[in-house]
Design a protein around this motif. Sequence first.
Motif, PDB file in Angstrom:
ATOM      1  N   CYS A  81       0.828  -1.252   0.002  1.00  0.00           N
ATOM      2  CA  CYS A  81      -0.103  -0.013  -0.037  1.00  0.00           C
ATOM      3  C   CYS A  81       0.826   1.207   0.023  1.00  0.00           C
ATOM      4  N   ARG A  83       1.013   5.513   0.197  1.00  0.00           N
ATOM      5  CA  ARG A  83       0.400   6.657   0.325  1.00  0.00           C
ATOM      6  C   ARG A  83       0.828   7.884  -0.181  1.00  0.00           C
ATOM      7  N   ARG A  85       1.371  11.866  -0.773  1.00  0.00           N
ATOM      8  CA  ARG A  85       0.954  13.112   0.027  1.00  0.00           C
ATOM      9  C   ARG A  85       1.604  14.190  -0.759  1.00  0.00           C
ATOM     10  N   ASP A 123      -7.603  11.229   1.887  1.00  0.00           N
ATOM     11  CA  ASP A 123      -6.521  10.274   2.038  1.00  0.00           C
ATOM     12  C   ASP A 123      -6.097   9.837   0.422  1.00  0.00           C
ATOM     13  N   PHE A 125      -4.315   6.867  -1.762  1.00  0.00           N
ATOM     14  CA  PHE A 125      -3.282   5.879  -1.455  1.00  0.00           C
ATOM     15  C   PHE A 125      -3.754   4.622  -2.645  1.00  0.00           C
ATOM     16  N   GLU A 153       3.106   1.849   3.117  1.00  0.00           N
ATOM     17  CA  GLU A 153       2.671   1.441   4.566  1.00  0.00           C
ATOM     18  C   GLU A 153       3.175   0.254   4.846  1.00  0.00           C
ATOM     19  N   LEU A 158      -4.439  -3.005   4.833  1.00  0.00           N
ATOM     20  CA  LEU A 158      -4.655  -1.656   5.521  1.00  0.00           C
ATOM     21  C   LEU A 158      -6.040  -1.714   6.259  1.00  0.00           C
ATOM     22  N   TYR A 160      -8.503   0.364   6.438  1.00  0.00           N
ATOM     23  CA  TYR A 160      -8.985   1.275   6.084  1.00  0.00           C
ATOM     24  C   TYR A 160     -10.655   1.080   6.012  1.00  0.00           C
TER      25      TYR A 160
END
Length: 250
Positions: A81, A83, A85, A123, A125, A153, A158, A160
Amino acid sequence: MNEEATYFAKRCMDLSKQANRKGIVTFSDFLTINEQLILKQNKDKLESEYQMSGGYEYAERQMVAFIPDALFYEWDYPMQCVRIRPAYPKFAEQLSHRDVLGALMSLGIERSKIGDLIVNETDMFFFAKEEIVPYISDQLTSIRHTVVTLEIEAGSHLDYVPHFEEREAIVTSNRLDAVIAAICKISRAASLKLIQEGKIFVNGAECLHNTYYCKQGDLLSIRGFGKVRFGETLGVTKKDRIRFSYQLFT
């Protein structure tokens, strides 16, 4: 089955055969809902058991692990996974699912190597086969005009919880065509056409008949619209119509 579906089914059988004969777990790429259906339809032809995961609950694209009968080691799915940003949040654009997918595809990656993408207000990802993550991490430095950084990650799963909106609708019955029409705000005829064209999946299985009656907890995937979890019956109107709740994944 058409030629493409037949080829895919044979590929699954080959991975299953390799797993059983070599005593190792073999893995597929990320499968679409249609491919998952083909796999289930050919389950009796496989030489091994199998499990599926997309990295989180309710994932649409799933990787398959073909597991031999005699297995003496622990294993995990070869996915990661990642992510995304913004490097400079103050100057970042509001990126969409299409923006992120387009940036990934521009790297020359096959879509089957990428699982679900989660892009919302809080989020960003995606899941990918671990073999291509180093390449993505090196090459994906911006999306549109936004400079981004990537973080891997821990683990392949995850925790989530997808975002969803609580909604309600009114139908004459819980029959699939009526429910789809109410949720998508289209006519019953248009709803029936979606069903007949194979664009409706109920709990991961293609549903080609409008005679199915939706039950609480059913997960409906509607091509071109999204994913919905059928809720509960909230009551009956004065005209004997059924009011029900549903959750629209956003």
